[in-house]
Design a protein around this motif. Sequence first.
Motif, PDB file in Angstrom:
ATOM      1  N   GLU A 183      36.091 -48.971  -0.619  1.00 59.13           N
ATOM      2  CA  GLU A 183      37.112 -48.771   0.411  1.00 59.13           C
ATOM      3  C   GLU A 183      38.252 -49.761   0.200  1.00 59.13           C
ATOM      4  O   GLU A 183      38.035 -50.912  -0.179  1.00 59.13           O
ATOM      5  CB  GLU A 183      36.492 -48.962   1.789  1.00 59.13           C
ATOM      6  CG  GLU A 183      37.446 -48.645   2.937  1.00 59.13           C
ATOM      7  CD  GLU A 183      36.753 -48.787   4.278  1.00 59.13           C
ATOM      8  OE1 GLU A 183      37.290 -48.251   5.262  1.00 59.13           O
ATOM      9  OE2 GLU A 183      35.695 -49.440   4.341  1.00 59.13           O
ATOM     10  N   VAL A 184      39.484 -49.323   0.434  1.00 62.78           N
ATOM     11  CA  VAL A 184      40.666 -50.150   0.217  1.00 62.78           C
ATOM     12  C   VAL A 184      41.381 -50.381   1.548  1.00 62.78           C
ATOM     13  O   VAL A 184      41.613 -49.435   2.311  1.00 62.78           O
ATOM     14  CB  VAL A 184      41.627 -49.491  -0.791  1.00 62.78           C
ATOM     15  CG1 VAL A 184      42.900 -50.320  -0.938  1.00 62.78           C
ATOM     16  CG2 VAL A 184      40.941 -49.337  -2.148  1.00 62.78           C
ATOM     17  N   ASP A 185      41.705 -51.636   1.848  1.00 60.79           N
ATOM     18  CA  ASP A 185      42.457 -52.016   3.040  1.00 60.79           C
ATOM     19  C   ASP A 185      43.746 -52.703   2.635  1.00 60.79           C
ATOM     20  O   ASP A 185      43.793 -53.412   1.625  1.00 60.79           O
ATOM     21  CB  ASP A 185      41.674 -53.025   3.884  1.00 60.79           C
ATOM     22  CG  ASP A 185      40.495 -52.415   4.596  1.00 60.79           C
ATOM     23  OD1 ASP A 185      40.708 -51.456   5.343  1.00 60.79           O
ATOM     24  OD2 ASP A 185      39.366 -52.916   4.406  1.00 60.79           O
ATOM     25  N   LEU A 186      44.776 -52.523   3.461  1.00 54.27           N
ATOM     26  CA  LEU A 186      45.902 -53.446   3.380  1.00 54.27           C
ATOM     27  C   LEU A 186      45.429 -54.819   3.843  1.00 54.27           C
ATOM     28  O   LEU A 186      44.544 -54.923   4.697  1.00 54.27           O
ATOM     29  CB  LEU A 186      47.045 -52.972   4.261  1.00 54.27           C
ATOM     30  CG  LEU A 186      47.789 -51.705   3.839  1.00 54.27           C
ATOM     31  CD1 LEU A 186      48.788 -51.313   4.925  1.00 54.27           C
ATOM     32  CD2 LEU A 186      48.505 -51.923   2.525  1.00 54.27           C
ATOM     33  N   ARG A 187      46.013 -55.886   3.323  1.00 55.24           N
ATOM     34  CA  ARG A 187      45.736 -57.207   3.847  1.00 55.24           C
ATOM     35  C   ARG A 187      46.923 -57.656   4.681  1.00 55.24           C
ATOM     36  O   ARG A 187      48.017 -57.060   4.595  1.00 55.24           O
ATOM     37  CB  ARG A 187      45.462 -58.209   2.721  1.00 55.24           C
ATOM     38  CG  ARG A 187      46.629 -58.419   1.775  1.00 55.24           C
ATOM     39  CD  ARG A 187      46.379 -59.618   0.873  1.00 55.24           C
ATOM     40  NE  ARG A 187      46.366 -60.850   1.639  1.00 55.24           N
ATOM     41  CZ  ARG A 187      46.086 -62.050   1.119  1.00 55.24           C
ATOM     42  NH1 ARG A 187      45.781 -62.155  -0.155  1.00 55.24           N
ATOM     43  NH2 ARG A 187      46.112 -63.130   1.870  1.00 55.24           N
ATOM     44  N   ASP A 188      46.732 -58.669   5.491  1.00 51.85           N
ATOM     45  CA  ASP A 188      47.846 -59.172   6.293  1.00 51.85           C
ATOM     46  C   ASP A 188      48.999 -59.615   5.393  1.00 51.85           C
ATOM     47  O   ASP A 188      48.788 -60.188   4.328  1.00 51.85           O
ATOM     48  CB  ASP A 188      47.387 -60.353   7.146  1.00 51.85           C
ATOM     49  CG  ASP A 188      46.752 -59.905   8.451  1.00 51.85           C
ATOM     50  OD1 ASP A 188      46.624 -58.693   8.656  1.00 51.85           O
ATOM     51  OD2 ASP A 188      46.383 -60.778   9.254  1.00 51.85           O
ATOM     52  N   SER A 189      50.221 -59.348   5.835  1.00 50.43           N
ATOM     53  CA  SER A 189      51.406 -59.824   5.140  1.00 50.43           C
ATOM     54  C   SER A 189      51.810 -61.193   5.683  1.00 50.43           C
ATOM     55  O   SER A 189      51.412 -61.571   6.790  1.00 50.43           O
ATOM     56  CB  SER A 189      52.567 -58.839   5.320  1.00 50.43           C
ATOM     57  OG  SER A 189      52.224 -57.571   4.819  1.00 50.43           O
ATOM     58  N   ASN A 190      52.584 -61.928   4.896  1.00 51.10           N
ATOM     59  CA  ASN A 190      53.023 -63.253   5.315  1.00 51.10           C
ATOM     60  C   ASN A 190      54.505 -63.433   5.044  1.00 51.10           C
ATOM     61  O   ASN A 190      55.010 -63.006   4.000  1.00 51.10           O
ATOM     62  CB  ASN A 190      52.240 -64.337   4.572  1.00 51.10           C
ATOM     63  CG  ASN A 190      50.796 -64.431   5.024  1.00 51.10           C
ATOM     64  OD1 ASN A 190      50.472 -65.175   5.937  1.00 51.10           O
ATOM     65  ND2 ASN A 190      49.921 -63.659   4.392  1.00 51.10           N
ATOM     66  N   VAL A 191      55.195 -64.042   5.982  1.00 50.15           N
ATOM     67  CA  VAL A 191      56.600 -64.397   5.815  1.00 50.15           C
ATOM     68  C   VAL A 191      56.755 -65.855   6.221  1.00 50.15           C
ATOM     69  O   VAL A 191      56.008 -66.364   7.070  1.00 50.15           O
ATOM     70  CB  VAL A 191      57.532 -63.509   6.661  1.00 50.15           C
ATOM     71  CG1 VAL A 191      57.465 -62.060   6.207  1.00 50.15           C
ATOM     72  CG2 VAL A 191      57.181 -63.617   8.147  1.00 50.15           C
ATOM     73  N   GLY A 192      57.696 -66.543   5.607  1.00 46.78           N
ATOM     74  CA  GLY A 192      57.881 -67.937   5.943  1.00 46.78           C
ATOM     75  C   GLY A 192      58.997 -68.582   5.152  1.00 46.78           C
ATOM     76  O   GLY A 192      59.850 -67.905   4.570  1.00 46.78           O
ATOM     77  N   LEU A 193      58.966 -69.903   5.121  1.00 48.04           N
ATOM     78  CA  LEU A 193      60.007 -70.691   4.489  1.00 48.04           C
ATOM     79  C   LEU A 193      59.369 -71.807   3.678  1.00 48.04           C
ATOM     80  O   LEU A 193      58.426 -72.458   4.139  1.00 48.04           O
ATOM     81  CB  LEU A 193      60.923 -71.293   5.562  1.00 48.04           C
ATOM     82  CG  LEU A 193      62.223 -71.944   5.091  1.00 48.04           C
ATOM     83  CD1 LEU A 193      63.195 -70.864   4.614  1.00 48.04           C
ATOM     84  CD2 LEU A 193      62.830 -72.750   6.231  1.00 48.04           C
ATOM     85  N   VAL A 194      59.861 -72.020   2.458  1.00 49.01           N
ATOM     86  CA  VAL A 194      59.432 -73.146   1.632  1.00 49.01           C
ATOM     87  C   VAL A 194      60.473 -74.254   1.757  1.00 49.01           C
ATOM     88  O   VAL A 194      61.663 -74.022   1.530  1.00 49.01           O
ATOM     89  CB  VAL A 194      59.299 -72.740   0.149  1.00 49.01           C
ATOM     90  CG1 VAL A 194      58.887 -73.945  -0.690  1.00 49.01           C
ATOM     91  CG2 VAL A 194      58.282 -71.619  -0.012  1.00 49.01           C
ATOM     92  N   TRP A 195      60.021 -75.450   2.123  1.00 46.91           N
ATOM     93  CA  TRP A 195      60.904 -76.615   2.198  1.00 46.91           C
ATOM     94  C   TRP A 195      60.290 -77.734   1.375  1.00 46.91           C
ATOM     95  O   TRP A 195      59.133 -78.099   1.587  1.00 46.91           O
ATOM     96  CB  TRP A 195      61.084 -77.070   3.642  1.00 46.91           C
ATOM     97  CG  TRP A 195      61.871 -78.359   3.763  1.00 46.91           C
ATOM     98  CD1 TRP A 195      63.044 -78.656   3.144  1.00 46.91           C
ATOM     99  CD2 TRP A 195      61.527 -79.493   4.550  1.00 46.91           C
ATOM    100  NE1 TRP A 195      63.468 -79.926   3.488  1.00 46.91           N
ATOM    101  CE2 TRP A 195      62.551 -80.459   4.354  1.00 46.91           C
ATOM    102  CE3 TRP A 195      60.466 -79.798   5.404  1.00 46.91           C
ATOM    103  CZ2 TRP A 195      62.525 -81.703   4.975  1.00 46.91           C
ATOM    104  CZ3 TRP A 195      60.451 -81.033   6.036  1.00 46.91           C
ATOM    105  CH2 TRP A 195      61.469 -81.968   5.819  1.00 46.91           C
ATOM    106  N   THR A 196      61.035 -78.240   0.395  1.00 48.81           N
ATOM    107  CA  THR A 196      60.546 -79.270  -0.520  1.00 48.81           C
ATOM    108  C   THR A 196      61.381 -80.535  -0.356  1.00 48.81           C
ATOM    109  O   THR A 196      62.387 -80.732  -1.042  1.00 48.81           O
ATOM    110  CB  THR A 196      60.621 -78.765  -1.980  1.00 48.81           C
ATOM    111  OG1 THR A 196      60.017 -77.481  -2.073  1.00 48.81           O
ATOM    112  CG2 THR A 196      59.891 -79.723  -2.919  1.00 48.81           C
TER     113      THR A 196
END
Length: 227
Positions: free
Chosen positions: A43-56
């Motif tokens: 069985e195949v599921d979508l996984r949760d998506s992620n959005v964000g910001l990288v700060w270095t």
Amino acid sequence: MGTWIGAFPNGIETQLFLGGEVTVRPRVAPFAYGGVHRHASGEVDLRDSNVGLVWTPVWTPNAMLRFRPGLSLPTGGLTSSFLFTPLSTASIDPWLAADWMVGGTWIVGGSLVTRVPLYDGWDLRRQGAFTRADGRLSRRLGLAVPWLGLSVVHQAKSRPAGASPDFAELAASAGSVFALHERWSVTAQLRLPLVVTAGTARQLTGGVALRWVVGNRDRDEDEEEHE
């Protein structure tokens, strides 16, 4: 893009994800990624998506400190009649990750990530907080940077119980980053659980990730030296 493979007692589970980040100013870049999860049953599921910001804030030839605040979006589980999967929470959750490293030929580094669901999802459960901490010792060997490390994971139980267990794990990890080209790199790793919560099967996992840099941008002198 990466493919992660987990070996389980009753078969093989895989994840495939795709994402990217776009530099909008030196050391700041928004990102987004998502993917699919194939269960051992097929069985195949979508996984949760992620959005964000990288700060270095720190980026020198011998040191790096990076923060990644973001949100997970409840896209997981949509292809399995809204059943729970360990990659979905059914809610919009804030999370924060931090990575650091110091050293030249020998490198000491680590990472910490935590995700805290704040409300009941569409499955009428609120999953517990998830936390993972990793420590690594690496060495530069030409175009490769192999490492050994330890990893601690804790998944708190859901309210009401049933959506996710109270689970903890101590694991050993090993892997390497390979710089194939100035714009291409490959990361491979294995993770072997050493101690897990009683009644939980130990699961050997491995993964391969591919990173591709596209386009041109101006970079400051510190970043040029570090790369």
